[in-house]
Design a protein around this motif. Structure first.
Motif, PDB file in Angstrom:
ATOM      1  N   THR A  24       0.846  -1.182   0.000  1.00  0.00           N
ATOM      2  CA  THR A  24       0.000   0.000   0.000  1.00  0.00           C
ATOM      3  C   THR A  24       0.885   1.237   0.000  1.00  0.00           C
ATOM      4  O   THR A  24       1.792   1.361   0.817  1.00  0.00           O
ATOM      5  CB  THR A  24      -0.924   0.008   1.233  1.00  0.00           C
ATOM      6  OG1 THR A  24      -1.731  -1.172   1.199  1.00  0.00           O
ATOM      7  CG2 THR A  24      -1.814   1.231   1.250  1.00  0.00           C
ATOM      8  N   VAL A  25       0.624   2.124  -0.949  1.00  0.00           N
ATOM      9  CA  VAL A  25       1.411   3.346  -1.093  1.00  0.00           C
ATOM     10  C   VAL A  25       0.454   4.541  -1.197  1.00  0.00           C
ATOM     11  O   VAL A  25      -0.745   4.376  -1.380  1.00  0.00           O
ATOM     12  CB  VAL A  25       2.320   3.295  -2.345  1.00  0.00           C
ATOM     13  CG1 VAL A  25       3.385   2.223  -2.208  1.00  0.00           C
ATOM     14  CG2 VAL A  25       1.515   3.101  -3.615  1.00  0.00           C
ATOM     15  N   THR A  26       1.014   5.737  -1.109  1.00  0.00           N
ATOM     16  CA  THR A  26       0.230   6.954  -1.298  1.00  0.00           C
ATOM     17  C   THR A  26       0.357   7.399  -2.754  1.00  0.00           C
ATOM     18  O   THR A  26       1.269   6.954  -3.473  1.00  0.00           O
ATOM     19  CB  THR A  26       0.731   8.089  -0.390  1.00  0.00           C
ATOM     20  OG1 THR A  26       2.076   8.424  -0.766  1.00  0.00           O
ATOM     21  CG2 THR A  26       0.681   7.678   1.081  1.00  0.00           C
ATOM     22  N   LYS A  27      -0.520   8.287  -3.160  1.00  0.00           N
ATOM     23  CA  LYS A  27      -0.452   8.814  -4.526  1.00  0.00           C
ATOM     24  C   LYS A  27       0.892   9.509  -4.777  1.00  0.00           C
ATOM     25  O   LYS A  27       1.439   9.428  -5.871  1.00  0.00           O
ATOM     26  CB  LYS A  27      -1.592   9.798  -4.793  1.00  0.00           C
ATOM     27  CG  LYS A  27      -2.927   9.147  -4.982  1.00  0.00           C
ATOM     28  CD  LYS A  27      -3.968  10.178  -5.399  1.00  0.00           C
ATOM     29  CE  LYS A  27      -5.281   9.497  -5.730  1.00  0.00           C
ATOM     30  NZ  LYS A  27      -6.250  10.461  -6.296  1.00  0.00           N
ATOM     31  N   GLU A  28       1.394  10.151  -3.753  1.00  0.00           N
ATOM     32  CA  GLU A  28       2.656  10.889  -3.885  1.00  0.00           C
ATOM     33  C   GLU A  28       3.841   9.963  -4.152  1.00  0.00           C
ATOM     34  O   GLU A  28       4.830  10.367  -4.756  1.00  0.00           O
ATOM     35  CB  GLU A  28       2.923  11.739  -2.631  1.00  0.00           C
ATOM     36  CG  GLU A  28       1.964  12.885  -2.438  1.00  0.00           C
ATOM     37  CD  GLU A  28       0.577  12.461  -1.950  1.00  0.00           C
ATOM     38  OE1 GLU A  28       0.452  11.413  -1.254  1.00  0.00           O
ATOM     39  OE2 GLU A  28      -0.400  13.171  -2.280  1.00  0.00           O
ATOM     40  N   GLU A  29       3.767   8.730  -3.686  1.00  0.00           N
ATOM     41  CA  GLU A  29       4.844   7.765  -3.890  1.00  0.00           C
ATOM     42  C   GLU A  29       4.827   7.159  -5.295  1.00  0.00           C
ATOM     43  O   GLU A  29       5.813   6.575  -5.727  1.00  0.00           O
ATOM     44  CB  GLU A  29       4.749   6.641  -2.862  1.00  0.00           C
ATOM     45  CG  GLU A  29       5.017   7.092  -1.436  1.00  0.00           C
ATOM     46  CD  GLU A  29       4.757   5.989  -0.434  1.00  0.00           C
ATOM     47  OE1 GLU A  29       5.747   5.442   0.102  1.00  0.00           O
ATOM     48  OE2 GLU A  29       3.567   5.676  -0.200  1.00  0.00           O
TER      49      GLU A  29
END
Length: 157
Positions: A24-29
């Motif tokens: 799971t990652v963020t959009k920024e990553e």
């Protein structure tokens, strides 16, 4: 012995590899890409769509994982025309498209993609655990077999 080796190898890939690729990652990553759509291809395996490949004007081919494919996405992709502007977010570890938009319309939702990848990783963790158990069974069989061979050699002498 084969069960031991295969179980350890597959258990590790299923447990740790899939967790890494589907993290799971963020959009920024994620990697943000603006390009033009050229074509797409549904890649099937045993009559089931395994992934969708999207060819773009930047010369790259990007992929949508099977866990994110649904009928609405397939219909939306079928309506895209050559050289339509698209934007994508690419997962930093798995390299798959986790968000796809076309002129502001969302074809593939980021949050849904992350949820689907998380469920997939969890399922593979269970499969990995099963493979570790198979490996343990292989270890027991190997130890018992070695014990029999040692006893047989002692009887010969």
């Amino acid at each position: 012995l084969a069960l031991l080796v295969v179980g350890l190898l597959l258990g590790t890939v299923f447990t740790f590899g899939v967790q890494y690729w589907n993290e799971t990652v963020t959009k920024e990553e994620c990697t943000y890409i603006e390009t033009q759509f050229l074509d797409y291809k549904e890649i099937k395996q045993r009559s089931r769509i395994n992934q969708i490949a999207i060819d773009c004007a930047d010369g790259e081919r990007y992929f949508i994982d099977q866990v994110s494919i649904n009928a609405r996405l397939r219909d939306d992709l079928a309506e895209l025309e050559k050289n339509d502007n698209i934007t994508m977010l690419i997962h930093p570890e798995g390299g798959n498209i986790v968000e796809l938009t076309h002129y502001g319309a969302e074809l593939l939702n980021f949050e849904e993609s992350m949820e689907n990848l998380g469920k997939d990783a969890k399922a593979f963790s269970y499969l990995g655990l099963f493979m570790y158990l198979a490996s343990f069974l292989g270890l027991i069989c190997t130890v018992l077999n070695v014990g029999k061979n040692i006893k047989a050699k002692k009887k010969k002498f």
